[in-house]
Design a protein around this motif. Structure first.
Motif, short mmCIF file in Angstrom:
data_model
loop_
_atom_site.label_atom_id
_atom_site.label_comp_id
_atom_site.label_asym_id
_atom_site.label_seq_id
_atom_site.Cartn_x
_atom_site.Cartn_y
_atom_site.Cartn_z
N HIS A 4 6.86 13.36 5.83
CA HIS A 4 5.54 13.95 5.62
C HIS A 4 4.41 13.02 6.07
CE1 HIS A 4 2.71 16.82 4.03
NE2 HIS A 4 2.10 15.85 3.39
N SER A 5 4.62 11.71 5.95
CA SER A 5 3.56 10.79 6.31
C SER A 5 3.53 10.47 7.80
CB SER A 5 3.72 9.49 5.51
OG SER A 5 4.95 8.88 5.84
N ARG A 6 4.51 10.91 8.55
CA ARG A 6 4.56 10.60 9.98
C ARG A 6 3.61 11.50 10.76
NH1 ARG A 6 10.38 9.19 12.33
NH2 ARG A 6 9.04 9.04 14.17
N SER A 7 2.72 10.88 11.53
CA SER A 7 1.74 11.67 12.28
C SER A 7 2.32 12.25 13.55
CB SER A 7 0.52 10.80 12.60
OG SER A 7 0.92 9.73 13.42
N GLY A 36 8.63 13.45 18.70
CA GLY A 36 8.48 13.36 17.25
C GLY A 36 9.65 13.97 16.51
N PRO A 37 9.81 13.63 15.24
CA PRO A 37 10.86 14.24 14.42
C PRO A 37 10.53 15.71 14.13
CG PRO A 37 9.44 12.92 13.04
CD PRO A 37 8.99 12.70 14.46
N LEU A 38 11.56 16.51 13.95
CA LEU A 38 11.39 17.94 13.69
C LEU A 38 11.62 18.20 12.21
CD1 LEU A 38 10.93 20.75 14.90
CD2 LEU A 38 13.39 20.87 15.34
N HIS A 108 -1.19 19.08 7.74
CA HIS A 108 -2.03 17.89 7.62
C HIS A 108 -1.28 16.68 8.16
CE1 HIS A 108 -5.43 19.48 5.25
NE2 HIS A 108 -4.52 20.35 4.84
N GLY A 109 -1.84 16.05 9.14
CA GLY A 109 -1.23 14.85 9.70
C GLY A 109 -0.10 15.10 10.67
N ALA A 110 0.27 16.37 10.90
CA ALA A 110 1.36 16.65 11.84
C ALA A 110 0.81 16.66 13.27
CB ALA A 110 2.00 18.00 11.51
N GLN A 111 1.71 16.49 14.22
CA GLN A 111 1.35 16.55 15.63
C GLN A 111 1.24 18.00 16.10
OE1 GLN A 111 2.92 14.48 19.77
NE2 GLN A 111 4.25 14.45 18.02
N HIS A 138 -6.07 28.30 9.97
CA HIS A 138 -6.38 27.27 8.97
C HIS A 138 -5.64 25.95 9.14
CE1 HIS A 138 -8.71 30.22 6.79
NE2 HIS A 138 -7.68 31.04 6.83
N ALA A 139 -4.67 25.86 10.04
CA ALA A 139 -3.89 24.63 10.17
C ALA A 139 -4.78 23.46 10.59
CB ALA A 139 -2.77 24.82 11.19
N GLN A 140 -4.34 22.26 10.22
CA GLN A 140 -5.07 21.03 10.51
C GLN A 140 -4.54 20.31 11.75
OE1 GLN A 140 -7.83 20.13 8.58
NE2 GLN A 140 -7.45 22.23 7.94
N CYS A 141 -3.70 21.00 12.53
CA CYS A 141 -3.17 20.46 13.78
C CYS A 141 -3.02 21.63 14.74
CB CYS A 141 -1.83 19.76 13.54
SG CYS A 141 -0.48 20.88 13.11
N PRO A 142 -2.73 21.36 16.02
CA PRO A 142 -2.48 22.47 16.94
C PRO A 142 -1.32 23.34 16.45
CG PRO A 142 -2.76 20.43 18.15
CD PRO A 142 -2.68 20.06 16.70
N VAL A 143 -1.41 24.64 16.73
CA VAL A 143 -0.38 25.60 16.31
C VAL A 143 0.19 26.28 17.54
CG1 VAL A 143 0.09 27.69 14.96
CG2 VAL A 143 -1.58 26.01 14.12
N LEU A 144 1.50 26.30 17.65
CA LEU A 144 2.19 27.03 18.69
C LEU A 144 2.82 28.26 18.06
CD1 LEU A 144 3.32 27.39 21.55
CD2 LEU A 144 5.23 25.90 20.87
N VAL A 145 2.37 29.43 18.50
CA VAL A 145 2.90 30.69 17.97
C VAL A 145 3.90 31.23 18.99
CG1 VAL A 145 2.34 33.01 17.17
CG2 VAL A 145 0.75 31.12 16.74
N VAL A 146 5.15 31.38 18.55
CA VAL A 146 6.26 31.75 19.43
C VAL A 146 6.44 33.26 19.40
CG1 VAL A 146 8.72 31.43 19.91
CG2 VAL A 146 7.34 29.53 18.98
N THR A 147 6.40 33.88 20.58
CA THR A 147 6.68 35.31 20.68
C THR A 147 8.14 35.55 20.32
OG1 THR A 147 5.05 35.55 22.42
CG2 THR A 147 6.69 37.28 22.23
N GLN A 148 8.39 36.60 19.58
CA GLN A 148 9.74 36.83 19.09
C GLN A 148 10.41 38.00 19.80
OE1 GLN A 148 11.01 34.69 16.66
NE2 GLN A 148 9.13 33.67 17.26
N ASP A 149 11.67 37.83 20.07
CA ASP A 149 12.54 38.95 20.40
C ASP A 149 13.85 38.67 19.70
OD1 ASP A 149 14.21 37.30 22.00
OD2 ASP A 149 12.89 37.62 23.71
#
Length: 152
Positions: A4-7, A36-38, A108-111, A138-149
């Motif tokens: 959680h603390s890893r940026s 980065g870690p997943l 918060h603090g995520a890449q 509302h996220a505090q970092c960039p958000v990637l929204v994945v199209t679903q199939d």
């Protein structure tokens, strides 16, 4: 083990549905590309938790069963997404709370935060469309929204 603390961490929200595999695959590619870690997060909604709390003597056993079920669904989604070729530095966390709120907090603090755009089903039929909208807003970092199939 707590990242959680890893940026540099990549957070991915999944519900264990058939759609989760696509989201996980994209998150795995992003984690590899960004180095980065997943961190895989699945949520047990508060309404489910409150339902459990009505049975006070059984609460611990019931919440443990909810967590075990959520972990099993995520494990199945990970298997579909990666098979034996899982990303290194991958962790799975089950959280109690409304999924959008939990994922925004985790951002918060995520890449990067990765979420699926569509898909219901998964754990307690949580609608991912509304979750992705809330995370995008509302996220505090960039958000990637994945199209679903339904492939994968």
């Amino acid at each position: 083990m707590n990242t959680h603390s890893r940026s540099d961490r990549i957070v991915v929200g999944v519900d264990g549905s058939e759609y989760s595999s696509n989201t996980l695959q994209m998150a795995g590619r992003m984690a590899a590309a960004l180095g980065g870690p997943l961190e895989v997060i699945t949520c047990i909604g508060m309404s489910d938790y409150y339902l459990a709390s009505r049975f006070e003597p059984e609460l611990t056993r019931f919440t443990t069963e909810l967590e075990d079920t959520a972990e099993r669904l995520v494990e199945e989604a990970l298997e579909r997404a990666f098979g034996a070729d899982r990303p290194k530095d991958l962790t799975v966390t089950v959280k109690f709370g409304e999924p959008a709120k939990v994922l925004v907090e985790e951002s918060h603090g995520a890449q990067l935060l990765v979420v699926g755009r569509r898909g219901s089903g998964g754990f307690f039929n949580q609608p991912m469309g509304s979750v992705s909208r809330a995370c995008s807003a509302h996220a505090q970092c960039p958000v990637l929204v994945v199209t679903q199939d339904k492939k994968g």
